[in-house]
Write an enzyme that holds these catalytic residues in place. Structure first.
Site, PDB file in Angstrom:
ATOM      1  CG  HIS A  50       1.514   3.156  -2.283  1.00 31.76           C
ATOM      2  ND1 HIS A  50       1.042   3.943  -1.261  1.00 31.76           N
ATOM      3  CD2 HIS A  50       0.975   3.660  -3.426  1.00 31.76           C
ATOM      4  CE1 HIS A  50       0.240   4.881  -1.760  1.00 31.76           C
ATOM      5  NE2 HIS A  50       0.189   4.733  -3.068  1.00 31.76           N
ATOM      6  CG  ASP A  65      -0.961   5.258  -7.094  1.00 34.72           C
ATOM      7  OD1 ASP A  65      -0.510   4.901  -5.973  1.00 34.72           O
ATOM      8  OD2 ASP A  65      -2.169   5.463  -7.294  1.00 34.72           O
ATOM      9  NE  ARG A 120       1.033  -1.679  -0.703  1.00 34.89           N
ATOM     10  CZ  ARG A 120       0.121  -0.745  -0.949  1.00 34.89           C
ATOM     11  NH1 ARG A 120       0.016   0.337  -0.181  1.00 34.89           N
ATOM     12  NH2 ARG A 120      -0.703  -0.879  -1.974  1.00 34.89           N
ATOM     13  CG  HIS A 161      -5.949  10.322  -2.934  1.00 37.10           C
ATOM     14  ND1 HIS A 161      -5.561   9.080  -3.384  1.00 37.10           N
ATOM     15  CD2 HIS A 161      -7.298  10.287  -2.892  1.00 37.10           C
ATOM     16  CE1 HIS A 161      -6.645   8.340  -3.602  1.00 37.10           C
ATOM     17  NE2 HIS A 161      -7.707   9.052  -3.311  1.00 37.10           N
TER      18      HIS A 161
HETATM   19 ZN   LIG Z   1      -3.632   8.224  -4.124  1.00 27.44          ZN
END
Ligand SMILES: [Zn+2]
Length: 428
Positions: free
Chosen positions: A59, A301, A61, A175
């Site tokens: 991520h 992650d 962002r 997910h």
């Molecule tokens: Zn996830």
């Protein structure tokens, strides 16, 4: 540039050779290569010279939460962690559910110190109602699609998405979290959640969606990649699906093989993550899945959060942990696997899942041989270091490993033929 004195290791095996890099590609490998005048020499004595690591799950962002991370800071952390490619998740603001949004991230990533591949959203706004324009995104090179942060709740919509994905030759990454079972759970539902009075999320919330998507993969013939698997039963379902010859792949995150739900004992939100930390029996199952090939990749992650958002009471804090700079060392320290297996899990296998390997027309994951793109990392497998949150390159500080001493350190990283990390320091 010559990388000198190391042991080259890739999917084809190991050999004691130097590696010469010219104009972004491996020009030669061999013992005692001569160094042209003016060429950079990277010392790899005592080190492994491996294809750069590939992270299927980060991520970054940007856009939307630049206070937590940017593409620049996130890819600097990636380079320091040995990664030469990362897959950026689509839960940005705006989400990566349109051609414009994907193009914007690809442009922002032009000057980055690692390749940024974009995962597109499966549904518009990641809201689970209408399919995103998958064909348009696939035409921009998007190979993985996911609503990460949420699972696609509707089996009917997921079936349609898989039918499209099969036609486009892309992969859906799930997910796995059934919202009706997860509810407002903030940690794993079990003895520790009861004792601490924190609302729990049952392992079942993950497992029923893994089972459903295996059935949908069987029905449609489409590829499904399971993100961050964390429970023994999920891993067993994938093990059976693979034995039956289905086109499924899976990843696990370092925190799911190195931390347990007992870490929540002090209500420190740094240990809140989704899927949540699980009991030791699940941690052992993740390790077994990594060892026996059920799990194909270690993916971080990496989920930065600025302190003003993360430092909240446990049940209110957003889930997520940093991962890029600690993943390799955690794998070396925590998994009793040969380094060649660790690198398969962190480089060439994820490169293939992301469609970034040479077989897919990309330059990631090796092998290290003449004419190949020079995306490399040089690893000192015996060096030890202590995690200092303030010394990490991420804009955020939410690592659960502060103060932990780990074995295995990235010495140099070479991206597209240029050193971006030398002697453990980012040089841009
Ligand atoms: Zn996830």
């Amino acid at each position: 540039m010559v990388i000198r004195g190391g042991t080259v290791i890739d999917a084809t095996g190991e050999r004691r050779v130097d590696v010469a890099v010219v104009d972004g590609v491996v020009q030669a490998t061999g013992e005692g290569l001569t160094v042209p005048p003016g060429a950079t020499v990277l010392d790899a004595g005592g080190c492994l010279v491996a294809p750069g690591l590939v992270d299927l799950h980060v991520h970054l962002r940007e856009p939307g939460h630049e206070e937590a991370e940017t593409i620049e800071t996130g890819t600097r952390a990636a380079a320091l962690g040995g990664f030469t490619a990362v897959v950026a998740m689509p839960n940005t603001n705006p989400p990566l559910d349109s051609a414009d949004a994907v193009r914007n991230v690809l442009e922002l990533a032009h000057a980055a110190t690692a390749q940024v591949a974009v995962a597109g959203a499966i549904t518009v706004g990641r809201e689970g109602n209408h399919l995103a324009p998958m064909a348009e995104l696939a035409a921009l090179g998007v190979h993985l699609f996911t609503d990460d942060g949420a699972g696609v709740q509707s089996a009917g919509l997921m079936r349609r998405a898989l039918e499209y994905a099969r036609g486009l030759g892309v992969t859906l990454a799930q997910h796995c979290e059934d919202g009706t079972l997860a509810c407002d759970g903030a940690m794993h539902e079990g003895a520790w959640s009861s004792r601490l009075g924190i609302p729990g999320m049952p392992a079942l919330a993950e497992e029923v969606m893994v089972a459903r998507d295996i059935a949908l993969s069987r029905a449609t013939g489409a590829r499904v990649h399971f993100l961050h698997l964390s429970t023994a039963a999920s891993i067993d379902l994938v093990r059976q699906a693979k034995a039956a010859g289905l086109a499924v792949t899976a990843e696990a995150a370092p925190h799911h093989f190195s931390l347990t739900d007992a870490c929540a004992v002090d209500y420190d939100p740094v240990f809140k993550v989704n899927p949540p930390l699980r009991p030791q029996s699940d941690v052992d199952a993740v390790k077994a899945g990594l060892a026996d090939g059920t799990i194909d990749a270690i993916a971080t992650d990496h989920a930065p959060h600025a302190p003003e958002f993360k430092d909240l009471p446990f049940d209110l804090a957003p889930p997520g942990m940093l991962g890029l700079q600690t993943a390799l060392a955690l794998a070396i320290t925590e998994l009793e696997l040969p380094l060649s297996r660790v690198l398969a899990l962190m480089s060439w296998q994820p490169a293939a899942i992301a469609g970034l390997d040479p077989g897919s027309g990309g330059g990631q994951g090796g092998p290290i041989e003449d004419g190949r793109a020079a995306n490399l990392c040089v690893i000192d497998p015996t060096a030890t270091w202590t995690v200092d949150p303030m010394a990490l390159a991420s804009r955020s500080r939410n690592t659960p490993y502060a103060g932990r001493t780990l074995t295995g350190r990235v010495r140099h990283t070479v991206f597209r033929g240029e050193p971006v990390v030398i002697d453990g320091e980012a040089i841009r």
